[in-house]
Scaffold this motif. Sequence first.
Motif, PDB file in Angstrom:
ATOM      1  N   LEU A  22       0.685  -1.418   0.062  1.00  0.00           N
ATOM      2  CA  LEU A  22      -0.244   0.009  -0.313  1.00  0.00           C
ATOM      3  C   LEU A  22       0.909   1.396   0.065  1.00  0.00           C
ATOM      4  O   LEU A  22       1.806   1.123   0.803  1.00  0.00           O
ATOM      5  N   ALA A  23       0.437   1.414  -1.145  1.00  0.00           N
ATOM      6  CA  ALA A  23       1.218   3.513  -1.431  1.00  0.00           C
ATOM      7  C   ALA A  23       0.920   4.162  -1.044  1.00  0.00           C
ATOM      8  O   ALA A  23      -0.352   4.261  -0.198  1.00  0.00           O
ATOM      9  N   LEU A  24       1.626   5.504  -0.586  1.00  0.00           N
ATOM     10  CA  LEU A  24       0.600   6.908  -0.050  1.00  0.00           C
ATOM     11  C   LEU A  24       1.638   8.076  -0.702  1.00  0.00           C
ATOM     12  O   LEU A  24       2.637   8.297  -0.902  1.00  0.00           O
ATOM     13  N   ILE A  25       0.120   8.558  -1.883  1.00  0.00           N
ATOM     14  CA  ILE A  25       0.232  10.105  -1.861  1.00  0.00           C
ATOM     15  C   ILE A  25       0.019  11.577  -1.038  1.00  0.00           C
ATOM     16  O   ILE A  25      -1.113  11.071  -0.950  1.00  0.00           O
ATOM     17  N   ALA A  26       0.759  11.597  -0.420  1.00  0.00           N
ATOM     18  CA  ALA A  26       0.647  12.684   0.381  1.00  0.00           C
ATOM     19  C   ALA A  26       1.097  13.925   1.092  1.00  0.00           C
ATOM     20  O   ALA A  26       2.733  13.974   0.054  1.00  0.00           O
ATOM     21  N   GLY A  27       0.672  14.763   0.847  1.00  0.00           N
ATOM     22  CA  GLY A  27       0.997  16.711   1.331  1.00  0.00           C
ATOM     23  C   GLY A  27       0.359  17.325   1.788  1.00  0.00           C
ATOM     24  O   GLY A  27      -0.737  17.567   1.446  1.00  0.00           O
ATOM     25  N   PRO A  28       0.125  19.127   1.635  1.00  0.00           N
ATOM     26  CA  PRO A  28      -0.334  20.100   2.044  1.00  0.00           C
ATOM     27  C   PRO A  28      -0.416  20.320   0.366  1.00  0.00           C
ATOM     28  O   PRO A  28      -0.497  20.200  -0.508  1.00  0.00           O
ATOM     29  N   CYS A  29      -2.557  21.146   0.618  1.00  0.00           N
ATOM     30  CA  CYS A  29      -3.466  21.493  -0.693  1.00  0.00           C
ATOM     31  C   CYS A  29      -2.528  21.862  -1.167  1.00  0.00           C
ATOM     32  O   CYS A  29      -2.086  22.071  -2.341  1.00  0.00           O
ATOM     33  N   VAL A  30      -2.032  23.230  -1.161  1.00  0.00           N
ATOM     34  CA  VAL A  30      -1.205  23.999  -1.920  1.00  0.00           C
ATOM     35  C   VAL A  30       0.066  24.103  -1.385  1.00  0.00           C
ATOM     36  O   VAL A  30       0.610  24.401  -0.008  1.00  0.00           O
ATOM     37  N   MET A  31       1.124  24.602  -1.967  1.00  0.00           N
ATOM     38  CA  MET A  31       2.000  25.370  -1.379  1.00  0.00           C
ATOM     39  C   MET A  31       2.099  26.375  -0.198  1.00  0.00           C
ATOM     40  O   MET A  31       1.580  27.722  -1.255  1.00  0.00           O
ATOM     41  N   GLU A  32       2.655  27.146   1.231  1.00  0.00           N
ATOM     42  CA  GLU A  32       2.545  27.732   1.723  1.00  0.00           C
ATOM     43  C   GLU A  32       3.867  28.117   2.139  1.00  0.00           C
ATOM     44  O   GLU A  32       5.097  27.494   1.726  1.00  0.00           O
ATOM     45  N   PRO A  33       3.530  29.610   2.304  1.00  0.00           N
ATOM     46  CA  PRO A  33       5.388  30.368   2.604  1.00  0.00           C
ATOM     47  C   PRO A  33       5.633  29.561   3.771  1.00  0.00           C
ATOM     48  O   PRO A  33       5.230  28.818   4.724  1.00  0.00           O
ATOM     49  N   ASN A  34       6.956  30.696   4.086  1.00  0.00           N
ATOM     50  CA  ASN A  34       7.572  30.285   5.505  1.00  0.00           C
ATOM     51  C   ASN A  34       8.226  28.283   5.630  1.00  0.00           C
ATOM     52  O   ASN A  34       8.614  27.908   6.765  1.00  0.00           O
ATOM     53  N   ASP A  35       8.825  28.409   4.749  1.00  0.00           N
ATOM     54  CA  ASP A  35       9.224  26.644   4.197  1.00  0.00           C
ATOM     55  C   ASP A  35       8.600  25.285   5.198  1.00  0.00           C
ATOM     56  O   ASP A  35       9.002  24.823   5.397  1.00  0.00           O
ATOM     57  N   LEU A  36       7.211  26.147   5.105  1.00  0.00           N
ATOM     58  CA  LEU A  36       6.235  24.955   5.421  1.00  0.00           C
ATOM     59  C   LEU A  36       5.952  23.653   4.562  1.00  0.00           C
ATOM     60  O   LEU A  36       6.298  22.348   4.895  1.00  0.00           O
ATOM     61  N   THR A  37       5.984  23.778   2.870  1.00  0.00           N
ATOM     62  CA  THR A  37       6.201  22.711   2.618  1.00  0.00           C
ATOM     63  C   THR A  37       6.926  21.926   2.618  1.00  0.00           C
ATOM     64  O   THR A  37       7.026  20.430   2.417  1.00  0.00           O
ATOM     65  N   MET A  38       8.309  22.529   3.224  1.00  0.00           N
ATOM     66  CA  MET A  38       9.033  21.156   3.304  1.00  0.00           C
ATOM     67  C   MET A  38       9.280  20.516   4.487  1.00  0.00           C
ATOM     68  O   MET A  38       9.725  19.887   4.785  1.00  0.00           O
ATOM     69  N   ARG A  39       8.635  21.617   5.301  1.00  0.00           N
ATOM     70  CA  ARG A  39       9.102  20.520   6.594  1.00  0.00           C
ATOM     71  C   ARG A  39       7.355  19.521   6.564  1.00  0.00           C
ATOM     72  O   ARG A  39       8.489  18.354   7.134  1.00  0.00           O
ATOM     73  N   ILE A  40       6.706  19.712   5.718  1.00  0.00           N
ATOM     74  CA  ILE A  40       5.932  19.257   5.987  1.00  0.00           C
ATOM     75  C   ILE A  40       6.032  17.448   5.474  1.00  0.00           C
ATOM     76  O   ILE A  40       6.077  16.085   5.720  1.00  0.00           O
ATOM     77  N   ALA A  41       7.309  17.707   4.210  1.00  0.00           N
ATOM     78  CA  ALA A  41       7.523  16.918   3.250  1.00  0.00           C
ATOM     79  C   ALA A  41       9.007  16.275   4.241  1.00  0.00           C
ATOM     80  O   ALA A  41       8.924  14.646   4.117  1.00  0.00           O
ATOM     81  N   VAL A  42       9.846  16.930   5.249  1.00  0.00           N
ATOM     82  CA  VAL A  42      10.940  15.969   5.878  1.00  0.00           C
ATOM     83  C   VAL A  42       9.646  14.730   7.471  1.00  0.00           C
ATOM     84  O   VAL A  42      10.087  13.437   6.966  1.00  0.00           O
ATOM     85  N   SER A  71      -8.711  34.267  -2.875  1.00  0.00           N
ATOM     86  CA  SER A  71      -8.411  32.615  -2.388  1.00  0.00           C
ATOM     87  C   SER A  71      -7.041  32.742  -1.958  1.00  0.00           C
ATOM     88  O   SER A  71      -6.802  32.990  -3.606  1.00  0.00           O
ATOM     89  N   TYR A  72      -5.634  32.702  -2.258  1.00  0.00           N
ATOM     90  CA  TYR A  72      -4.579  31.927  -1.854  1.00  0.00           C
ATOM     91  C   TYR A  72      -4.414  31.311  -2.371  1.00  0.00           C
ATOM     92  O   TYR A  72      -4.852  29.764  -2.828  1.00  0.00           O
ATOM     93  N   ARG A  73      -3.444  31.244  -4.417  1.00  0.00           N
ATOM     94  CA  ARG A  73      -3.334  29.845  -4.902  1.00  0.00           C
ATOM     95  C   ARG A  73      -2.164  29.640  -5.188  1.00  0.00           C
ATOM     96  O   ARG A  73      -2.041  28.297  -5.329  1.00  0.00           O
ATOM     97  N   GLY A  74      -1.590  29.774  -4.470  1.00  0.00           N
ATOM     98  CA  GLY A  74       0.168  29.459  -4.712  1.00  0.00           C
ATOM     99  C   GLY A  74       1.544  30.086  -5.337  1.00  0.00           C
ATOM    100  O   GLY A  74       0.886  31.621  -5.724  1.00  0.00           O
ATOM    101  N   PRO A  75       2.174  29.424  -4.614  1.00  0.00           N
ATOM    102  CA  PRO A  75       3.700  29.941  -5.554  1.00  0.00           C
ATOM    103  C   PRO A  75       3.253  30.803  -7.265  1.00  0.00           C
ATOM    104  O   PRO A  75       4.883  30.875  -7.926  1.00  0.00           O
ATOM    105  N   GLY A  76       2.392  29.807  -8.073  1.00  0.00           N
ATOM    106  CA  GLY A  76       3.079  29.835  -9.271  1.00  0.00           C
ATOM    107  C   GLY A  76       3.873  28.936 -10.118  1.00  0.00           C
ATOM    108  O   GLY A  76       4.580  28.087  -8.834  1.00  0.00           O
ATOM    109  N   LEU A  77       4.055  28.220 -10.927  1.00  0.00           N
ATOM    110  CA  LEU A  77       4.449  27.664 -11.728  1.00  0.00           C
ATOM    111  C   LEU A  77       5.677  27.437 -11.692  1.00  0.00           C
ATOM    112  O   LEU A  77       6.413  26.243 -11.203  1.00  0.00           O
ATOM    113  N   ALA A  78       7.258  28.786 -12.042  1.00  0.00           N
ATOM    114  CA  ALA A  78       8.376  28.846 -11.472  1.00  0.00           C
ATOM    115  C   ALA A  78       8.612  28.544 -10.323  1.00  0.00           C
ATOM    116  O   ALA A  78       9.469  27.371  -9.445  1.00  0.00           O
ATOM    117  N   GLY A  79       7.709  28.948  -9.376  1.00  0.00           N
ATOM    118  CA  GLY A  79       8.450  28.830  -8.012  1.00  0.00           C
ATOM    119  C   GLY A  79       7.894  27.936  -7.324  1.00  0.00           C
ATOM    120  O   GLY A  79       8.757  26.856  -6.339  1.00  0.00           O
TER     121      GLY A  79
END
Length: 279
Positions: A22-42, A71-79
């Motif tokens: 059984l595998a898992l695909i997981a993470g935050p809905c949207v990339m958020e500021p302040n390094d939160l995305t990286m902390r969730i990944a770790v 509503s907040y949409r995220g950092p965009g494609l390049a970011g």
Amino acid sequence: MVDSIPNPVAIGEVRIGKGRPLALIAGPCVMEPNDLTMRIAVRLREICGRLGVPLIFKASYDKANRTSVSSYRGPGLAGGMEVFRRVKAETGLPVTTDVHETQQAAPIAEVVDLLQVPAFLARQTDLLEAVAATGRPVNVKKGQFMAPWDMANVVTKLIAFGAAGAILTERGTTFGYGRLVNDFRAIPQMQETGAPVVFDATHSVQLPGAGAGGTTTAGQREMIPTLARAAVAAGCDALFVEVHPDPDRALSDGPNSLRLDDLEPLLAVCLRIREAVGG
């Protein structure tokens, strides 16, 4: 069953499908500021490492279907691609994200291991062709308006366009206004296409729309474990779960995101169910 479908499907070092854990695909809905995305990944890597669960990290760089224009949409494609490069470099995890428009497919595929087609776009032939042409495997979420067996046509399109692999995701079916329901027969029915099937336990508890005059979508977060357990019992190949350290403060889809601290015990139960049903 559609001919020539790889099963299991390879996403980086992860394999999803027949005979695989059984595998898992997981993470935050949207990339958020302040390094939160990286902390969730770790944190996700640590949890799945302890449990031996193959993990694909998921986050959206642009939430193109937000209810409100403000509503907040995220950092965009390049970011967003820069965030994914860092996640891959520092965690070694394969990553996945949505593709909303045909011109996004090629630049996203330079970084992302699994391309995801949102449920609202599951029938868009030009988009399916664009993501398949990248040479990456593709995960298509079943449209809320589609029957499980209609997804065979989606798989046929992907294979005809040369996709490296096809995965389908069940995420609920529209029932009147502002309600989704899950028919767990959809899991084996979509597996009959030959594609592995993922169950999205978080978007399935979404209450679509915002009510009269509202600007945000609601959800029933407390029902995520119930649906996840049922889907594993029904034989899904992977779970899709959006997580956040503090869902009430999440910038997108907080009402139907699982609290990150609650993920490990839920996965532990799901693994026991998987073992009991012989998956």
